[in-house]
Design a protein around this motif. Structure first.
Motif, PDB file in Angstrom:
ATOM      1  N   ASP A 178       7.614 -48.159 -67.892  1.00 41.26           N
ATOM      2  CA  ASP A 178       7.945 -48.791 -69.166  1.00 41.26           C
ATOM      3  C   ASP A 178       7.150 -50.078 -69.390  1.00 41.26           C
ATOM      4  OD1 ASP A 178       9.719 -46.740 -69.580  1.00 41.26           O
ATOM      5  OD2 ASP A 178      11.505 -47.900 -69.050  1.00 41.26           O
ATOM      6  N   LYS A 179       6.711 -50.708 -68.312  1.00 40.27           N
ATOM      7  CA  LYS A 179       5.911 -51.929 -68.434  1.00 40.27           C
ATOM      8  C   LYS A 179       4.419 -51.627 -68.464  1.00 40.27           C
ATOM      9  CE  LYS A 179       9.592 -54.487 -68.392  1.00 40.27           C
ATOM     10  NZ  LYS A 179      10.064 -55.163 -69.626  1.00 40.27           N
ATOM     11  N   GLY A 180       4.055 -50.335 -68.451  1.00 44.63           N
ATOM     12  CA  GLY A 180       2.657 -49.948 -68.576  1.00 44.63           C
ATOM     13  C   GLY A 180       1.861 -49.967 -67.294  1.00 44.63           C
ATOM     14  N   ALA A 181       2.531 -50.125 -66.142  1.00 45.15           N
ATOM     15  CA  ALA A 181       1.809 -50.211 -64.880  1.00 45.15           C
ATOM     16  C   ALA A 181       1.356 -48.841 -64.382  1.00 45.15           C
ATOM     17  CB  ALA A 181       2.683 -50.881 -63.821  1.00 45.15           C
ATOM     18  N   ILE A 182       2.143 -47.811 -64.659  1.00 43.25           N
ATOM     19  CA  ILE A 182       1.821 -46.452 -64.237  1.00 43.25           C
ATOM     20  C   ILE A 182       2.228 -45.487 -65.351  1.00 43.25           C
ATOM     21  CG2 ILE A 182       2.126 -46.904 -61.765  1.00 43.25           C
ATOM     22  CD1 ILE A 182       4.924 -45.633 -61.983  1.00 43.25           C
ATOM     23  N   LYS A 183       1.811 -44.237 -65.210  1.00 38.67           N
ATOM     24  CA  LYS A 183       2.299 -43.161 -66.064  1.00 38.67           C
ATOM     25  C   LYS A 183       2.940 -42.104 -65.181  1.00 38.67           C
ATOM     26  CE  LYS A 183      -1.052 -43.715 -69.836  1.00 38.67           C
ATOM     27  NZ  LYS A 183      -2.130 -43.061 -70.623  1.00 38.67           N
ATOM     28  N   LEU A 184       3.995 -41.500 -65.678  1.00 35.29           N
ATOM     29  CA  LEU A 184       4.702 -40.461 -64.936  1.00 35.29           C
ATOM     30  C   LEU A 184       4.528 -39.116 -65.630  1.00 35.29           C
ATOM     31  CD1 LEU A 184       8.047 -42.392 -64.234  1.00 35.29           C
ATOM     32  CD2 LEU A 184       6.176 -41.987 -62.613  1.00 35.29           C
ATOM     33  N   LYS A 185       4.723 -38.055 -64.879  1.00 32.40           N
ATOM     34  CA  LYS A 185       4.666 -36.716 -65.451  1.00 32.40           C
ATOM     35  C   LYS A 185       5.753 -36.556 -66.510  1.00 32.40           C
ATOM     36  CE  LYS A 185       3.070 -34.686 -61.062  1.00 32.40           C
ATOM     37  NZ  LYS A 185       3.447 -33.777 -59.952  1.00 32.40           N
ATOM     38  N   ASP A 186       5.525 -35.703 -67.459  1.00 35.87           N
ATOM     39  CA  ASP A 186       6.522 -35.443 -68.494  1.00 35.87           C
ATOM     40  C   ASP A 186       7.754 -34.772 -67.889  1.00 35.87           C
ATOM     41  OD1 ASP A 186       4.851 -36.461 -70.432  1.00 35.87           O
ATOM     42  OD2 ASP A 186       4.001 -34.506 -70.959  1.00 35.87           O
ATOM     43  N   GLY A 187       8.911 -35.082 -68.435  1.00 38.19           N
ATOM     44  CA  GLY A 187      10.139 -34.393 -68.047  1.00 38.19           C
ATOM     45  C   GLY A 187      10.699 -34.765 -66.700  1.00 38.19           C
ATOM     46  N   VAL A 188      10.392 -35.972 -66.197  1.00 38.58           N
ATOM     47  CA  VAL A 188      10.861 -36.339 -64.846  1.00 38.58           C
ATOM     48  C   VAL A 188      12.328 -36.791 -64.845  1.00 38.58           C
ATOM     49  CG1 VAL A 188       8.583 -36.931 -63.986  1.00 38.58           C
ATOM     50  CG2 VAL A 188       9.949 -38.680 -65.153  1.00 38.58           C
ATOM     51  N   GLY A 189      12.902 -37.083 -66.016  1.00 38.16           N
ATOM     52  CA  GLY A 189      14.296 -37.512 -66.057  1.00 38.16           C
ATOM     53  C   GLY A 189      14.484 -38.882 -65.440  1.00 38.16           C
ATOM     54  N   PHE A 190      15.670 -39.079 -64.815  1.00 38.99           N
ATOM     55  CA  PHE A 190      16.011 -40.383 -64.262  1.00 38.99           C
ATOM     56  C   PHE A 190      15.647 -40.537 -62.786  1.00 38.99           C
ATOM     57  CE2 PHE A 190      19.403 -40.101 -67.647  1.00 38.99           C
ATOM     58  CZ  PHE A 190      18.780 -41.006 -68.493  1.00 38.99           C
ATOM     59  N   LYS A 191      15.101 -39.494 -62.165  1.00 36.82           N
ATOM     60  CA  LYS A 191      14.859 -39.582 -60.719  1.00 36.82           C
ATOM     61  C   LYS A 191      13.440 -39.164 -60.345  1.00 36.82           C
ATOM     62  CE  LYS A 191      18.496 -37.055 -59.842  1.00 36.82           C
ATOM     63  NZ  LYS A 191      19.516 -36.294 -59.105  1.00 36.82           N
ATOM     64  N   PRO A 192      12.435 -39.779 -60.960  1.00 30.99           N
ATOM     65  CA  PRO A 192      11.073 -39.463 -60.522  1.00 30.99           C
ATOM     66  C   PRO A 192      10.830 -39.986 -59.115  1.00 30.99           C
ATOM     67  CG  PRO A 192      11.052 -41.346 -61.991  1.00 30.99           C
ATOM     68  CD  PRO A 192      12.449 -40.808 -62.010  1.00 30.99           C
ATOM     69  N   THR A 193       9.864 -39.389 -58.443  1.00 27.62           N
ATOM     70  CA  THR A 193       9.434 -39.860 -57.130  1.00 27.62           C
ATOM     71  C   THR A 193       7.967 -40.266 -57.229  1.00 27.62           C
ATOM     72  OG1 THR A 193       8.604 -37.732 -56.306  1.00 27.62           O
ATOM     73  CG2 THR A 193      10.986 -38.134 -56.121  1.00 27.62           C
ATOM     74  N   VAL A 194       7.456 -40.809 -56.149  1.00 26.21           N
ATOM     75  CA  VAL A 194       6.042 -41.210 -56.160  1.00 26.21           C
ATOM     76  C   VAL A 194       5.130 -40.007 -56.395  1.00 26.21           C
ATOM     77  CG1 VAL A 194       6.379 -43.287 -54.757  1.00 26.21           C
ATOM     78  CG2 VAL A 194       5.996 -41.080 -53.626  1.00 26.21           C
ATOM     79  N   LEU A 195       5.621 -38.817 -56.103  1.00 22.92           N
ATOM     80  CA  LEU A 195       4.826 -37.609 -56.359  1.00 22.92           C
ATOM     81  C   LEU A 195       4.712 -37.313 -57.851  1.00 22.92           C
ATOM     82  CD1 LEU A 195       6.233 -35.277 -53.537  1.00 22.92           C
ATOM     83  CD2 LEU A 195       4.137 -36.651 -53.515  1.00 22.92           C
ATOM     84  N   ASP A 196       5.546 -37.944 -58.651  1.00 18.97           N
ATOM     85  CA  ASP A 196       5.523 -37.742 -60.101  1.00 18.97           C
ATOM     86  C   ASP A 196       4.643 -38.757 -60.824  1.00 18.97           C
ATOM     87  OD1 ASP A 196       7.361 -35.530 -60.195  1.00 18.97           O
ATOM     88  OD2 ASP A 196       8.971 -36.953 -59.742  1.00 18.97           O
ATOM     89  N   VAL A 197       3.974 -39.620 -60.076  1.00 20.31           N
ATOM     90  CA  VAL A 197       3.070 -40.585 -60.697  1.00 20.31           C
ATOM     91  C   VAL A 197       1.818 -39.842 -61.152  1.00 20.31           C
ATOM     92  CG1 VAL A 197       1.684 -42.657 -60.365  1.00 20.31           C
ATOM     93  CG2 VAL A 197       3.957 -42.495 -59.321  1.00 20.31           C
TER      94      VAL A 197
END
Length: 260
Positions: A142-161
């Motif tokens: 949310d602060k623009g530091a990274i992007k996550l995969k679509d549809g990760v919900g509330f529990k992304p992991t580092v593998l979803d970066v």
């Protein structure tokens, strides 16, 4: 002739009778704000016939295990995504019965005065449990530091970066140990209760801070079998009082926010 001794005796007996008839419950809390707020709730609940005894736990895992086992009757330390994850993973029959407060997550650093100063390839520690680790990654997204995969919900992991332009290295640590990680990393994502225990100011010290609005409001939880018992309503109503709200606002000065 004076009737004062009789009146005093009657008052003592009334107090003794009320104390004797009070229902006692044990509530699991983590040290810091959760425990401090429940201390403010205790005298209010006592007036309504509920004797609250606090049991402090130093991590986020044991309070639900203790509640499910019946060692305590309620706990106050977690948010809904964390509870959902615990129920899915461990089969706990635990239900939320009332909202409490929100603790905006913060990113802290001993080495850098601002987030912009964190170098490429910097080490960022995040909590190693699925809910708080995911919450940390969502904050960074949310602060623009990274992007996550679509549809990760509330529990992304580092593998979803999906995109990490500054090539940050994520170090996963136990949430309670996050303040100690500050000496070894460029920045650490730390839950408010652990930050305050470590002497950090959750309003002034973070170099990034979570939006206080969102799904991470904390809650009171009880066993599903107990959720309709009279003491549960007394507990929640005692928490949801103007006196407790004023205590939270005065005591924590924005680091902890009432959410009811």
């Amino acid at each position: 002739m004076s009737f004062r001794p009789i009146i005093v005796l009657a008052g003592v007996l009334a107090i003794w009778s009320a104390a004797a008839s009070a229902e006692a419950i044990k509530i699991g809390v983590t040290p810091g704000p959760h425990a401090q707020i429940l201390e403010a709730v205790k005298p209010i609940a006592a007036k309504n016939g509920l004797d609250i005894q606090l049991v402090e736990f130093s991590d986020y895992v044991v309070p639900n295990a203790a509640l499910d086992a019946g060692d305590i009757q309620a706990n106050s330390f977690q948010n809904q995504p964390y509870l959902d994850n615990q129920k899915t993973d461990r089969g706990y029959k635990i239900e939320p019965v009332g909202l409490t407060v929100n603790f905006p997550l913060g990113v802290y650093s001993k080495k850098h005065k601002s987030w912009a100063d964190v170098p490429d390839g910097g080490k960022i520690s995040i909590p190693n449990d699925p809910t708080n680790g995911g919450r940390a990654l969502l904050l960074l997204r949310d602060k623009g530091a990274i992007k996550l995969k679509d549809g990760v919900g509330f529990k992304p992991t580092v593998l979803d970066v999906a995109d990490n332009p500054k090539k940050f290295k994520f170090v996963e640590v136990d949430a309670a140990q996050s303040p100690r990680a500050l000496d070894d990393v460029d920045a650490a994502v730390i839950n408010t209760n652990y930050a305050t225990q470590a002497g950090l100011d959750p309003v002034k010290d973070p170099i990034l801070r979570e939006d206080p609005k969102g799904p991470y409001v904390n809650l009171i939880a009880v066993r599903a079998a107990d959720k309709d018992k009279p003491w549960v309503k007394i507990l929640v109503d005692s928490y949801h009082t103007p006196e407790v709200k004023e205590f939270v606002l005065t005591k924590f000065k924005g680091a902890v926010l009432p959410s009811w």
